[in-house]
Design a protein around this motif. Structure first.
Motif, short mmCIF file in Angstrom:
data_model
loop_
_atom_site.label_atom_id
_atom_site.label_comp_id
_atom_site.label_asym_id
_atom_site.label_seq_id
_atom_site.Cartn_x
_atom_site.Cartn_y
_atom_site.Cartn_z
N GLU A 148 0.83 -1.21 0.00
CA GLU A 148 0.00 0.00 0.00
C GLU A 148 0.87 1.26 0.00
N ARG A 149 0.58 2.17 -0.92
CA ARG A 149 1.39 3.40 -1.01
C ARG A 149 0.92 4.46 -0.01
N ARG A 150 -0.36 4.35 0.39
CA ARG A 150 -0.86 5.34 1.36
C ARG A 150 -0.53 4.88 2.78
N THR A 151 -0.60 5.80 3.73
CA THR A 151 -0.42 5.45 5.14
C THR A 151 -1.52 4.48 5.55
N THR A 152 -1.17 3.46 6.35
CA THR A 152 -2.18 2.50 6.82
C THR A 152 -2.31 2.62 8.34
N VAL A 153 -3.56 2.67 8.80
CA VAL A 153 -3.81 2.70 10.24
C VAL A 153 -4.51 1.41 10.63
N MET A 154 -4.02 0.76 11.70
CA MET A 154 -4.58 -0.52 12.15
C MET A 154 -4.86 -0.48 13.64
N TYR A 155 -5.90 -1.16 14.06
CA TYR A 155 -6.15 -1.34 15.49
C TYR A 155 -5.51 -2.65 15.90
N GLU A 156 -5.06 -2.74 17.15
CA GLU A 156 -4.50 -4.00 17.61
C GLU A 156 -4.72 -4.21 19.10
N ALA A 157 -4.89 -5.48 19.45
CA ALA A 157 -5.07 -5.85 20.86
C ALA A 157 -3.69 -6.04 21.50
N PRO A 158 -3.58 -5.84 22.82
CA PRO A 158 -2.26 -5.92 23.46
C PRO A 158 -1.59 -7.28 23.29
N HIS A 159 -2.37 -8.37 23.31
CA HIS A 159 -1.72 -9.69 23.22
C HIS A 159 -1.30 -10.04 21.79
N ARG A 160 -1.61 -9.16 20.82
CA ARG A 160 -1.20 -9.46 19.44
C ARG A 160 -0.23 -8.42 18.88
N ILE A 161 0.06 -7.37 19.65
CA ILE A 161 0.87 -6.28 19.08
C ILE A 161 2.28 -6.74 18.73
N VAL A 162 2.88 -7.60 19.54
CA VAL A 162 4.26 -8.03 19.27
C VAL A 162 4.30 -8.81 17.96
N ARG A 163 3.34 -9.73 17.81
CA ARG A 163 3.31 -10.55 16.58
C ARG A 163 3.07 -9.67 15.35
N THR A 164 2.16 -8.72 15.49
CA THR A 164 1.85 -7.85 14.34
C THR A 164 3.07 -7.03 13.94
N VAL A 165 3.77 -6.50 14.91
CA VAL A 165 4.97 -5.70 14.58
C VAL A 165 6.02 -6.60 13.89
N HIS A 166 6.19 -7.83 14.39
CA HIS A 166 7.14 -8.75 13.75
C HIS A 166 6.70 -9.07 12.32
N ASP A 167 5.40 -9.31 12.14
CA ASP A 167 4.89 -9.63 10.80
C ASP A 167 5.09 -8.45 9.84
N LEU A 168 4.87 -7.23 10.35
CA LEU A 168 5.05 -6.04 9.50
C LEU A 168 6.52 -5.88 9.15
N HIS A 169 7.39 -6.16 10.10
CA HIS A 169 8.84 -6.08 9.87
C HIS A 169 9.24 -7.05 8.76
N ARG A 170 8.67 -8.27 8.82
CA ARG A 170 9.02 -9.29 7.82
C ARG A 170 8.49 -8.90 6.43
N THR A 171 7.26 -8.35 6.39
CA THR A 171 6.66 -8.09 5.08
C THR A 171 7.03 -6.71 4.50
N CYS A 172 7.31 -5.75 5.37
CA CYS A 172 7.56 -4.38 4.87
C CYS A 172 9.04 -4.02 4.90
N GLY A 173 9.86 -4.85 5.55
CA GLY A 173 11.29 -4.54 5.64
C GLY A 173 11.60 -3.71 6.87
N PRO A 174 12.89 -3.60 7.21
CA PRO A 174 13.29 -2.98 8.49
C PRO A 174 13.20 -1.46 8.52
#
Ligand code: SAM
Length: 282
Positions: A148-174
């Motif tokens: 996605e070229r535009r800014t993306t906003v997502m909601y996240e629950a506390p018990h999933r935030i770590v996994r989501t950040v790791h997944d974004l790191h893997r898919t979007c790069g460092p």
């Protein structure tokens, strides 16, 4: 009438919201105990009815009857703006379909607050709500978010935030920029921002607590591919059996290059590159 309520700080309940809740013949809410507390704090006594994700459709007839009788109906969610990752949309559609007016008392929405605080481009943005929790749907959505070229906003629950950040790191790069907003308008409100590399370290530092919004910068436009890269990509396509026409289409889309240039380079290649017999007629 859709009425936005606070996402943490009661001071954000607007005078117009109080007025709307006080004068409504019915307040549709997700949870009568939660909304009951809000009404009590605002000194309002109102009739409440549950319209949550399971009962919203069943509440339609009663709402339409009240509106037909000239009464006002207020719709609130547990927090923030109804209809934003919360019930409300079905009632709105039914009320519009029945020819009644829909109005709203605007107010807090975590998506907007996090976006404007993030420092990330807010001119064009996409709201993703919650990412799918697992499986192919999550993988697919993460790939969409990464591209996605535009800014993306997502909601996240506390018990999933770590996994989501790791997944974004893997898919979007460092290096992609990200902001993580937490507990907005509350005592422990926090806004962290940095690269995805830094974010992985940040979310591992403390135990995640509270409510989170993730704001992710859009993907950078692909650098213009040079002729050599275009030629190599066409040869690879032809080498894997594509026709020249398909190779031009694929390389144009993948490299974001001008189709005319890709076509010119493709037609300048020998007709049977790398010993293959691909041409427009295959
Ligand atoms: N309708 C709400 C709105 O307008 O923002 C959203 C409701 S959704 C069920 C709840 C999610 O919104 C939370 O899991 C969190 O991601 C986000 N959220 C709500 N309040 C928040 C807050 N005070 N700080 C950070 N995120 C919040």
């Amino acid at each position: 009438m859709l009425v936005a309520t606070p996402i943490g700080n009661m001071g954000d309940l607007s005078p117009r919201a109080v007025d709307a809740l006080r004068t409504a013949a019915l307040v549709c809410c997700e949870d009568t105990r939660r909304t009951g507390k809000l009404l009590h704090l605002a000194g309002i006594s109102a009739r409440m009815a549950v319209a949550n994700e399971h009962t919203e459709a069943a509440r339609v007839d009663e709402v339409l009857e009240l509106l037909s009788g000239g009464h006002d109906v207020a719709v609130v969610s547990d927090a923030g703006t109804p209809g934003i990752s919360d019930p409300g949309e079905r009632l709105v559609r039914a009320v519009l379909a029945a020819g009644h007016a829909v109005t709203a008392v605007p107010g807090p929405a975590a998506v907007v607050m996090a976006l404007v605080m993030s420092g990330i481009d807010s001119t064009r943005f996409v709201f993703e709500g919650f990412l799918p929790r697992s499986g192919g749907e999550r993988t697919e959505r993460l790939a969409e978010v990464a591209a996605e070229r535009r800014t993306t906003v997502m909601y996240e629950a506390p018990h999933r935030i770590v996994r989501t950040v790791h997944d974004l790191h893997r898919t979007c790069g460092p290096d992609r920029r990200i902001a993580i907003a937490r507990e907005l308008t509350k005592l422990h409100e926090e806004l962290w921002h940095g690269t995805l590399d830094d974010a992985v370290a940040h979310v591992s530092e403390t135990e995640p607590r509270g409510e989170y919004v993730v704001v992710l910068a859009g993907a950078a436009p692909a650098a213009a591919a040079d002729d050599e890269a275009i030629r190599a990509a066409i040869l690879a396509e032809l080498g894997s059996g594509a026709t020249r026409k398909d190779a031009v289409a694929t390389v144009t889309a993948r490299l974001g290059a001008a189709k005319r240039r890709v076509y010119e380079i493709a037609t300048a290649l020998p007709r049977e590159p790398a010993g293959r017999t691909n041409d427009e007629t295959r």
